[in-house]
Structures are given as C-alpha cells and as structure tokens.
Design a protein around this motif. Structure first.
Motif, PDB file in Angstrom:
ATOM      1  N   LEU A 153      11.747  13.077  15.051  1.00  0.00           N
ATOM      2  CA  LEU A 153      13.037  12.899  13.994  1.00  0.00           C
ATOM      3  C   LEU A 153      12.474  12.506  12.748  1.00  0.00           C
ATOM      4  O   LEU A 153      12.050  11.525  12.816  1.00  0.00           O
ATOM      5  CB  LEU A 153      14.194  12.328  14.311  1.00  0.00           C
ATOM      6  N   PRO A 154      12.227  13.080  11.994  1.00  0.00           N
ATOM      7  CA  PRO A 154      11.794  13.113  10.216  1.00  0.00           C
ATOM      8  C   PRO A 154      13.092  11.209  10.239  1.00  0.00           C
ATOM      9  O   PRO A 154      13.967  11.553  10.256  1.00  0.00           O
ATOM     10  CB  PRO A 154      11.866  13.770   9.584  1.00  0.00           C
ATOM     11  N   LEU A 155      12.087  10.710   9.258  1.00  0.00           N
ATOM     12  CA  LEU A 155      13.649   9.953   9.048  1.00  0.00           C
ATOM     13  C   LEU A 155      15.025  10.154   7.627  1.00  0.00           C
ATOM     14  O   LEU A 155      15.913   9.589   8.152  1.00  0.00           O
ATOM     15  CB  LEU A 155      12.485   8.509   7.961  1.00  0.00           C
ATOM     16  N   SER A 156      14.623  11.003   6.725  1.00  0.00           N
ATOM     17  CA  SER A 156      15.421  11.969   6.234  1.00  0.00           C
ATOM     18  C   SER A 156      16.432  12.187   7.206  1.00  0.00           C
ATOM     19  O   SER A 156      17.469  12.194   6.597  1.00  0.00           O
ATOM     20  CB  SER A 156      14.547  12.491   5.402  1.00  0.00           C
ATOM     21  N   LEU A 161      21.911  12.474  10.394  1.00  0.00           N
ATOM     22  CA  LEU A 161      22.522  12.339  10.705  1.00  0.00           C
ATOM     23  C   LEU A 161      23.876  11.351  11.459  1.00  0.00           C
ATOM     24  O   LEU A 161      25.072  11.748  11.985  1.00  0.00           O
ATOM     25  CB  LEU A 161      21.698  12.574  12.572  1.00  0.00           C
ATOM     26  N   SER A 162      22.533  10.422  10.367  1.00  0.00           N
ATOM     27  CA  SER A 162      23.446   9.038  11.275  1.00  0.00           C
ATOM     28  C   SER A 162      24.912   9.412  10.234  1.00  0.00           C
ATOM     29  O   SER A 162      26.366   8.359  10.732  1.00  0.00           O
ATOM     30  CB  SER A 162      23.021   7.810  10.567  1.00  0.00           C
ATOM     31  N   ARG A 163      25.656   9.972   9.077  1.00  0.00           N
ATOM     32  CA  ARG A 163      26.143  10.061   8.074  1.00  0.00           C
ATOM     33  C   ARG A 163      27.589   9.953   8.752  1.00  0.00           C
ATOM     34  O   ARG A 163      28.396  10.242   8.038  1.00  0.00           O
ATOM     35  CB  ARG A 163      25.604  10.163   7.234  1.00  0.00           C
ATOM     36  N   ALA A 186      23.216   1.218  11.912  1.00  0.00           N
ATOM     37  CA  ALA A 186      22.569   0.909  13.541  1.00  0.00           C
ATOM     38  C   ALA A 186      22.180   1.540  13.841  1.00  0.00           C
ATOM     39  O   ALA A 186      21.023   1.714  14.599  1.00  0.00           O
ATOM     40  CB  ALA A 186      23.860   0.360  14.055  1.00  0.00           C
ATOM     41  N   VAL A 187      23.240   2.657  13.531  1.00  0.00           N
ATOM     42  CA  VAL A 187      22.178   4.113  13.885  1.00  0.00           C
ATOM     43  C   VAL A 187      20.988   3.973  14.423  1.00  0.00           C
ATOM     44  O   VAL A 187      20.623   4.737  15.035  1.00  0.00           O
ATOM     45  CB  VAL A 187      22.881   5.391  14.304  1.00  0.00           C
ATOM     46  N   VAL A 188      20.584   4.341  12.811  1.00  0.00           N
ATOM     47  CA  VAL A 188      19.030   4.207  12.831  1.00  0.00           C
ATOM     48  C   VAL A 188      18.175   3.238  12.883  1.00  0.00           C
ATOM     49  O   VAL A 188      17.135   3.617  13.590  1.00  0.00           O
ATOM     50  CB  VAL A 188      18.957   4.335  10.725  1.00  0.00           C
ATOM     51  N   LEU A 194      13.893   2.904  18.711  1.00  0.00           N
ATOM     52  CA  LEU A 194      12.924   3.230  20.695  1.00  0.00           C
ATOM     53  C   LEU A 194      11.330   3.913  20.024  1.00  0.00           C
ATOM     54  O   LEU A 194      11.280   4.176  20.848  1.00  0.00           O
ATOM     55  CB  LEU A 194      14.221   4.071  20.284  1.00  0.00           C
ATOM     56  N   ARG A 195      11.829   4.528  18.982  1.00  0.00           N
ATOM     57  CA  ARG A 195      10.380   5.310  18.587  1.00  0.00           C
ATOM     58  C   ARG A 195       9.293   3.955  18.138  1.00  0.00           C
ATOM     59  O   ARG A 195       8.461   4.548  19.210  1.00  0.00           O
ATOM     60  CB  ARG A 195      10.919   5.493  16.858  1.00  0.00           C
ATOM     61  N   GLY A 196       9.511   2.713  17.637  1.00  0.00           N
ATOM     62  CA  GLY A 196       8.166   2.098  17.548  1.00  0.00           C
ATOM     63  C   GLY A 196       8.375   0.951  18.526  1.00  0.00           C
ATOM     64  O   GLY A 196       7.071   0.267  18.940  1.00  0.00           O
ATOM     65  N   ALA A 197       8.718   1.214  19.599  1.00  0.00           N
ATOM     66  CA  ALA A 197       9.040   0.344  21.241  1.00  0.00           C
ATOM     67  C   ALA A 197       7.566   0.456  22.006  1.00  0.00           C
ATOM     68  O   ALA A 197       7.101   1.249  22.747  1.00  0.00           O
ATOM     69  CB  ALA A 197       9.492   0.419  22.408  1.00  0.00           C
ATOM     70  N   THR A 198       6.387  -0.314  21.392  1.00  0.00           N
ATOM     71  CA  THR A 198       5.464  -0.410  21.582  1.00  0.00           C
ATOM     72  C   THR A 198       5.103  -0.777  23.835  1.00  0.00           C
ATOM     73  O   THR A 198       3.904   0.066  24.573  1.00  0.00           O
ATOM     74  CB  THR A 198       3.947  -1.507  21.191  1.00  0.00           C
ATOM     75  N   GLY A 199       6.436  -1.245  24.196  1.00  0.00           N
ATOM     76  CA  GLY A 199       6.111  -1.481  25.649  1.00  0.00           C
ATOM     77  C   GLY A 199       6.761  -0.569  26.602  1.00  0.00           C
ATOM     78  O   GLY A 199       6.715  -0.207  27.482  1.00  0.00           O
ATOM     79  N   PHE A 200       6.886   0.999  25.602  1.00  0.00           N
ATOM     80  CA  PHE A 200       8.123   1.657  26.439  1.00  0.00           C
ATOM     81  C   PHE A 200       7.617   2.147  27.221  1.00  0.00           C
ATOM     82  O   PHE A 200       7.463   1.903  28.553  1.00  0.00           O
ATOM     83  CB  PHE A 200       8.678   2.592  25.632  1.00  0.00           C
TER      84      PHE A 200
END
Length: 288
Positions: A153-156, A161-163, A186-188, A194-200
């Motif tokens: 999902l792109p940041l934009s 969606l978060s709105r 908080a949702v963003v 979750l996207r950046g979790a290197t230990g996932f």
C-alpha cells in the motif's frame, strides 16, 4: 519521549550487543510492556498514563520491531534469545524483576520471562503459543496477509484510508474490535511499523514450532483474552488455563486481539490487579 539503549546479551554465538528503543514514564515498581509481532510500543499508549500512576512503566520496541535495531546478524529470534535480551535491557535500565505485561508475541515472552523467574508478575493478553497446528497456520497466514498489504500500500493510500472509520477498519480490523477508535495518525504509524518490521519473517519462522507447555509457579499470572479476538481465538485461553492451573483467566468483553485500545480502562485494571496481588501476598506473609 523515546530513548535508545545498547546492552550486551549472551547468545549461542557468544556475547553480542542489542540496541532497543523504549519509552519510560511514571514511578513505583517497574512494569515492562511488550507488544505483539509487527507492532510497536505505541500499542500501549492508550493505557500508559493509567499504568504510570502506579508504576515505573517501560514500553519496549522488541528487537527487530518499531524503532529498535534487529538482533545481531546470525542470532536467531528464538523465544529464549529474546527473553534473554529483555533481561539484559532491564539490567541496563537498572530494573530488577519488573512486573511484565505482554500482548500476543509479547504475552508469550512475558510468560517465558516468568518461567525464568525474571519478573514479579505476568499479565499475558491473548498470548501466542497455546494454539493447535491448524490455529497457528491460520494466524500466521493472516499475519502474512496483513504484512503483504502493508508493504503493497502506498503511503498516500494509507493516509487516505486512515481518515475514515471504514478505512481504519480495513487497515486494522484484524486486530481491533473497535478500529474506528484508533486515530488516523496511529493507524498509519502502526501500518508502517508492520511494513518495516525487520524481525517479522524470522520471528514467524521461529514461532512455527513454539508451544508453551510448562507452568509458571510461584508468580501471580493472569491470562486475559478478548471475546472478539479474530487472530488467536479465545478458546486458546482455556488451553492456557489448563497449562497454567494457578493462573487467573479473564475475559475481555468486546475486545479484539490488541485490547489496549478497545477498552483501556479494563485492560489497565487487569494489569494493575495482577501487579497489586504481589503486594497483597507480601503483606499477608509479613502479617503472619
């Protein structure tokens, strides 16, 4: 305000250094807060002020999650290794045997720390490790789907969606019963975590064979489960009670897998009651 600390940990490869980000607030007996896989310490923000009124609260980004560095290269994300790292963190912060509360992966780690007699009490909210093989496969598939969506999902699009309440439900409805209560920011932030979790991936791989099968005697232990948990179904709480017969099993009505935002007052009361029980026991012993 977040801070970062580096400290030595013992690993099968010998001594290594871990670097962890945390937030600390309040005063009193220490209370360590541990989030779930793919999340970050901000999961505890809805309850931190309440808990900090009685405790020196330390909310942690687990190694490889949030703003914390991954474990050193070659060090496995095993239950024992991460629990050892958390004990090293406590030592680095001058904390001896804190109370601990954890959610999901954090709940499993809290129980592991209890089994190692590293803590004073344990509150485990929907802890991992009490699943059947089918339930584990379902949960892991759901987590991988969530991760893939966050990465695609792109940041934009995330921000858009978060709105809306419907958008927040689409992004986080798997873990919250009341996702509309989450703020857009908080949702963003948690979707990016979750996207950046290197230990996932390594944590999921290590978790494939994990079952928590031993009691945690001699400590107050509370197992709490949301009645609307869609990720780890609440019947796993009954199995946890069978494994830990001395534990208190608590229902969290209307709460999802990450209950701190769904009902902050209830979750805070459960954590505080568990910690208070150690003081009541000590008082009863001293009074003969």
């Amino acid at each position: 305000m977040t801070a970062t600390v580096s400290f030595p940990i013992d690993t099968p490869l010998g001594p290594r250094t871990a670097t962890v980000t945390y937030e600390r607030k309040g005063g009193g007996e220490p209370l360590l807060l541990l989030h779930g896989i793919g999340h970050h310490l901000q999961a505890w923000h809805p309850v931190m002020d309440i808990l900090a009124a009685e405790h020196d609260v330390i909310a942690v980004d687990l190694p490889g999650f949030g703003a914390s560095q991954p474990l050193p290269e070659g060090v496995a994300y095993s239950l024992g290794t991460v629990a050892t790292a958390l004990a090293g963190l406590c030592a680095a912060l001058g904390v001896e045997r804190p109370h601990v509360a954890g959610n999901s992966l954090g709940g499993l780690l809290a129980l592991e720390m209890g089994r190692g007699n590293l803590v004073r009490s344990v509150t485990a909210l929907s802890p991992a490790g009490f699943w059947t093989e089918g339930e584990r496969r379902y949960a892991f598939a759901a987590l991988r789907t969530m991760r893939a969506g966050a990465k695609a999902l792109p940041l934009s699009a995330m921000e858009r969606l978060s709105r809306t309440a419907a958008g927040r439900a689409a992004l986080t409805g798997s873990i919250y019963a009341r996702p509309a209560r989450r703020s857009p920011e908080a949702v963003v932030a948690e979707t990016l975590a979750l996207r950046g979790a290197t230990g996932f991936e390594e944590t999921l791989a290590a978790g494939g064979s994990v079952r928590f099968t031993e009691d945690v005697p001699g400590l107050p232990v509370t197992i709490a489960w949301g009645t609307r948990d869609r990720l780890l179904l609440r019947r796993q709480g009954v199995r946890a009670k069978h494994t830990l017969p001395g534990a208190r099993l608590v229902r969290l009505p209307g709460c999802g897998h990450v209950p701190m935002n769904d009902d902050p007052a209830l979750v805070s009361r459960v954590v505080l009651d568990t910690a208070r029980s150690t003081r009541l026991s000590a008082a009863a012993i001293s009074n003969g």
